[in-house]
Design an enzyme around this catalytic site. Structure first.
Site, mmCIF file in Angstrom:
data_model
loop_
_atom_site.group_PDB
_atom_site.id
_atom_site.type_symbol
_atom_site.label_atom_id
_atom_site.label_comp_id
_atom_site.label_asym_id
_atom_site.label_seq_id
_atom_site.Cartn_x
_atom_site.Cartn_y
_atom_site.Cartn_z
ATOM 1 N N HIS A 62 -30.073 -24.841 -53.367
ATOM 2 C CA HIS A 62 -31.401 -24.719 -53.800
ATOM 3 C C HIS A 62 -32.031 -23.348 -53.265
ATOM 4 O O HIS A 62 -31.659 -22.891 -52.312
ATOM 5 C CB HIS A 62 -32.060 -26.033 -53.181
ATOM 6 C CG HIS A 62 -33.560 -26.224 -53.644
ATOM 7 N ND1 HIS A 62 -33.874 -25.979 -55.133
ATOM 8 C CD2 HIS A 62 -34.726 -26.394 -52.884
ATOM 9 C CE1 HIS A 62 -35.157 -26.359 -54.990
ATOM 10 N NE2 HIS A 62 -35.671 -26.456 -53.825
ATOM 11 N N ASN B 212 -41.760 -25.193 -51.125
ATOM 12 C CA ASN B 212 -40.833 -25.411 -52.087
ATOM 13 C C ASN B 212 -41.613 -25.702 -53.224
ATOM 14 O O ASN B 212 -42.843 -25.323 -53.637
ATOM 15 C CB ASN B 212 -40.333 -27.105 -51.552
ATOM 16 C CG ASN B 212 -39.054 -27.424 -52.430
ATOM 17 O OD1 ASN B 212 -38.542 -26.741 -53.404
ATOM 18 N ND2 ASN B 212 -38.437 -28.549 -52.027
#
Ligand SMILES: *[C@@H]1O[C@H](CO)[C@@H](O)[C@H](O)[C@H]1NC(C)=O
Length: 356
Positions: A303, A324
């Site tokens: 990620h 994020n």
């Protein structure tokens, strides 16, 4: 793609509804969600109590299922996640807290397939604008780097975004780093277009994954990147529109950070930095606050997020401040504090930044 969507058209329609719903609910998501969920404590849940929780959760997150079978299946996933959250929070030794957030009816595999998408580069880019060396190698960190860095306070970080169900974390991470260096050098904070990278960067696999260095290379080759407003995000890969939009920001090159946390701190002290991390753990998906520790994730980087600062928590635990792109109903308003000094989630393994 999620196995519980019938066909592509249906999936696209749901996706559109989903993106619109996120946009609408963006303003209205209560900030106290985590605290309220955490207050449900004491003992394990009986089946009926859990069903009631699932129903409340569905209402809160506007979730509907196509039939009873699907609902029953999702309930089982929700139950497993809720019990996991409960057990983790009941363990007094944990420095982080979890919550049954809006991802609580998804399995780990579904989550990884739809909301991550970082692919490490197997070899260095050829004929690319990647600069050799590390420009911050002689930067002097404050003693023990006790002094906190938070680029949000310098106005170099845009609002938390949401990648939706498209594995283009790489585009969001690259854009956040470019937004940062642009504000630092020009004084102007501009929200930039992930969609342009998603549609136009041919060296990446769009919603199937990519790498920030390839995104930086595209921006350089293209002569810049346009704004979010000019080329808005749809969470679906489309035809490249770069000829009909004007570049708003450009970068000269990019550099990789040596794979250690001291080097990462030297870079972050100077600008927001794109990093790859391992986001595959259930704890990562359900994270809601505190400092996420290395024992709760692996180092199989899959990620991409952006490191926008570092500091030390009240209990003395040093942390990285991660931005994020899973919306503001995850973590601390969309952010995570990640333990620093243990290479937690492999945070130092694939870090890079654009140069102005
Ligand atoms: C760091 O310092 C060394 C020794 O003075 C020098 O050779 C090197 O060029 C410097 N690196 C950078 C990026 O300025």
């Amino acid at each position: 793609m999620a196995p519980y969507f019938g066909n592509k058209a249906q999936f696209k329609m749901l996706l559109t509804v989903f993106v619109v719903a996120i946009a609408i609910s963006w303003e209205s998501i209560p900030c106290a969600i985590a605290a309220r969920e955490l207050s449900v404590g004491g003992g394990s849940y009986g089946e009926e109590a859990m069903k009631a929780r699932h129903k409340t959760w569905m209402a809160k997150h506007g979730r509907t299922y196509r039939d009873e079978a699907e609902k029953a299946r999702r309930f089982e996933v929700f139950k497993a996640n809720a019990n996991f959250v409960h057990r983790s929070n009941a363990d007094g030794s944990r420095k982080y807290r979890l919550a049954t957030n809006r991802f609580a009816d998804m399995t780990g595999d579904e989550f990884m397939a739809m909301r991550t998408g970082f692919k490490p580069l197997s070899s260095s880019l050829f004929g690319a604008s990647k600069l050799p060396g590390f420009k911050y190698e002689n930067f002097t960190l404050s003693e023990d780097y006790q002094q906190a860095v938070d680029w949000r306070q310098q106005g170099a970080v845009t609002d938390v975004k949401d990648q939706g169900t498209c594995g283009c974390c790489w585009a969001f991470s690259a854009v956040a780093a470019v937004e940062g260096i642009n504000q630092i050098t020009t004084g102007q904070l501009l929200s930039l277009s992930e969609q342009q990278l998603l549609d136009c960067s041919t060296s990446t696999d769009g919603c199937q994954g990519g790498n920030m260095d390839n995104a930086f290379q595209y921006i350089i080759s293209n002569g810049g990147i346009t704004t979010e407003d000019s080329y808005p995000y749809t969470a679906v890969e489309g035809t490249c529109q770069s000829d009909s939009v004007q570049a708003a920001v450009t970068i000269r090159g990019f550099q990789d950070v040596p794979a250690d946390e001291t080097s990462l701190a030297m870079a972050v002290a100077n600008q927001p930095v794109s990093v790859g991390i391992d986001a595959s753990s259930q704890s990562f998906h359900m994270y809601s606050g505190g400092v996420m520790t290395a024992d709760a994730c692996g180092t199989n980087v899959n990620h991409a997020v952006t490191v926008v600062g570092y500091g030390t928590a009240d209990d003395g635990t040093p942390y990285w401040l991660l931005k994020n792109q899973w919306g503001i109903n995850w973590g601390i308003g969309g952010y995570m504090l990640l333990e620093r000094g243990t290479n937690a989630c492999g945070v130092a393994l694939h870090a890079s930044y654009p140069t102005a």
